[in-house]
Design an enzyme around this catalytic site. Structure first.
Site, PDB file in Angstrom:
ATOM      1  N   TYR A 202       7.906   3.641  -3.318  1.00  0.00           N
ATOM      2  CA  TYR A 202       7.282   2.457  -2.730  1.00  0.00           C
ATOM      3  C   TYR A 202       6.370   1.770  -3.739  1.00  0.00           C
ATOM      4  O   TYR A 202       6.423   0.549  -3.927  1.00  0.00           O
ATOM      5  CB  TYR A 202       6.491   2.862  -1.483  1.00  0.00           C
ATOM      6  CG  TYR A 202       5.954   1.702  -0.685  1.00  0.00           C
ATOM      7  CD1 TYR A 202       6.781   0.995   0.179  1.00  0.00           C
ATOM      8  CD2 TYR A 202       4.629   1.316  -0.780  1.00  0.00           C
ATOM      9  CE1 TYR A 202       6.297  -0.066   0.921  1.00  0.00           C
ATOM     10  CE2 TYR A 202       4.130   0.258  -0.041  1.00  0.00           C
ATOM     11  CZ  TYR A 202       4.973  -0.435   0.808  1.00  0.00           C
ATOM     12  OH  TYR A 202       4.485  -1.500   1.539  1.00  0.00           O
TER      13      TYR A 202
ATOM     14  N   SER B  75       1.758  -5.520  -1.570  1.00  0.00           N
ATOM     15  CA  SER B  75       1.086  -4.437  -0.865  1.00  0.00           C
ATOM     16  C   SER B  75      -0.136  -4.069  -1.681  1.00  0.00           C
ATOM     17  O   SER B  75      -0.218  -4.361  -2.876  1.00  0.00           O
ATOM     18  CB  SER B  75       2.019  -3.221  -0.751  1.00  0.00           C
ATOM     19  OG  SER B  75       1.326  -2.085  -0.292  1.00  0.00           O
TER      20      SER B  75
END
Length: 250
Positions: free
Chosen positions: A155, A142
Site C-alpha cells: 500500500y 494517502s
C-alpha cells in the site's frame, strides 16, 4: 469552474470516500459517472443522489477495456469529462513483508497504481479532444504517500507512486488545460478503516485505537478542489483526523 452541468467520473464510488465524494458532487450540481466493481453498491450510491445526476458504470479499473468503456459511456451520456476523481484502491493484509505473497502484492499494484494510470490516461484522451479543452484529475493519495504504517509495504509503495503519477500528470497536462492535484487522506471513517477504532499496530509495536473523521469532510474538500477554475490548482492537500498520529509517526 461553474458546477452546473459539469461532468465527473468517480472510481470506487460504491462505498466509503468514493460514495461520499460522488454524492457531494451530485449535490453541488455535477453529473457523475459512478464506477466500481460492485454494481449493487453503485446503485445504492445512485439512489442517494438527486434524480438524473448519476449513471452507473460497472468497472474494473485494472482492465483497459473496462476503463475505455467507462469513459466512452460517460462522454456519450453526458457529453464531456470535466473531472476524474481517481479513488479506487485496495490494501494487502498487514503481515511482515516476507510473508506477503506475490499475488497480494500484484493485486495492490494493479488497483492502486495501474488502475489509477489507466483512468488518468483515458481522462487525458477525453479532456484533450473535447471542446472546450481541459479538465481536472484529483488522485486519492494517502497519509501513506508520506509515511508508512508497519506491515504496509504494498500500500505504501503504491501511494508513494501515486504522488509521482500526480506530478507527471500535472506537468504533462499544462499544454492542454488539464490540472492534476492530489488529496492525501488520514483516517476517514469507512469500512476500510474500521479496524483503527478497535486498535491498530503502531511503529513501536504497541496496538492502540486511532481517531477517525467523517468522510463528508473529505468530500467537501474534493468539491472545493474540483470547483476551482482551471487556472488554479490545489497541487497537494492533506486532510486528516486532527489528533491522529501522523505528525511524529515513527
Amino acid at each position: 469552474m461553474s458546477d452546473s452541468n459539469n461532468v465527473a467520473v468517480v472510481t470506487g464510488a460504491g462505498s466509503g470516500i468514493g460514495r461520499a465524494v460522488a454524492l457531494a458532487l451530485a449535490g453541488a450540481g455535477w453529473r457523475v459517472a459512478l464506477a466500481g466493481r460492485r454494481v449493487e453498491a453503485l446503485r445504492q450510491t445512485a439512489a442517494a443522489a438527486p434524480d438524473g445526476t448519476t449513471t452507473v458504470v460497472p468497472t474494473d479499473v485494472t482492465q483497459p477495456a473496462d476503463v475505455t468503456a467507462l469513459f466512452d459511456t460517460a462522454r456519450t451520456q453526458f457529453g464531456r469529462i470535466d473531472l476524474l476523481f481517481n479513488n479506487a484502491g485496495t490494501s494487502a493484509p498487514p503481515v511482515p513483508l516476507e510473508d506477503l505473497t506475490y499475488d497480494q502484492w500484484r493485486t495492490v499494484v494493479d488497483v492502486n497504481l495501474t488502475g489509477a494510470f489507466l483512468c488518468a490516461q483515458a481522462a487525458f484522451r477525453a479532456m484533450k479532444s473535447q471542446d472546450p479543452q481541459g479538465g481536472r484529475i484529483i488522485n486519492n493519495g494517502s497519509i501513506s504517500a508520506h509515511v508508512p504504517r508497519p506491515d504496509s509495504i504494498a500500500y505504501t509503495a503504491t501511494k508513494h507512486a501515486v504522488t509521482g503519477l500526480t506530478k507527471s500528470l500535472s506537468l504533462d497536462g499544462r499544454p492542454h488545460r488539464i490540472a492534476c492535484g492530489q488529496i492525501d487522506i488520514g483516517n476517514a471513517a469507512t469500512d476500510m478503516t474500521a479496524r483503527m477504532s478497535a486498535g491498530i499496530k503502531q511503529p513501536n509495536g504497541t496496538v492502540m485505537p486511532e481517531p477517525v473523521m467523517d468522510a463528508a469532510d473529505i468530500a467537501r474538500t474534493v468539491v472545493h478542489m474540483a470547483s476551482l477554475p482551471l487556472e488554479a490548482n490545489v497541487q497537494f492537500a492533506t486532510v486528516m483526523a486532527t489528533t491522529m498520529p501522523y505528525i511524529g509517526r515513527g
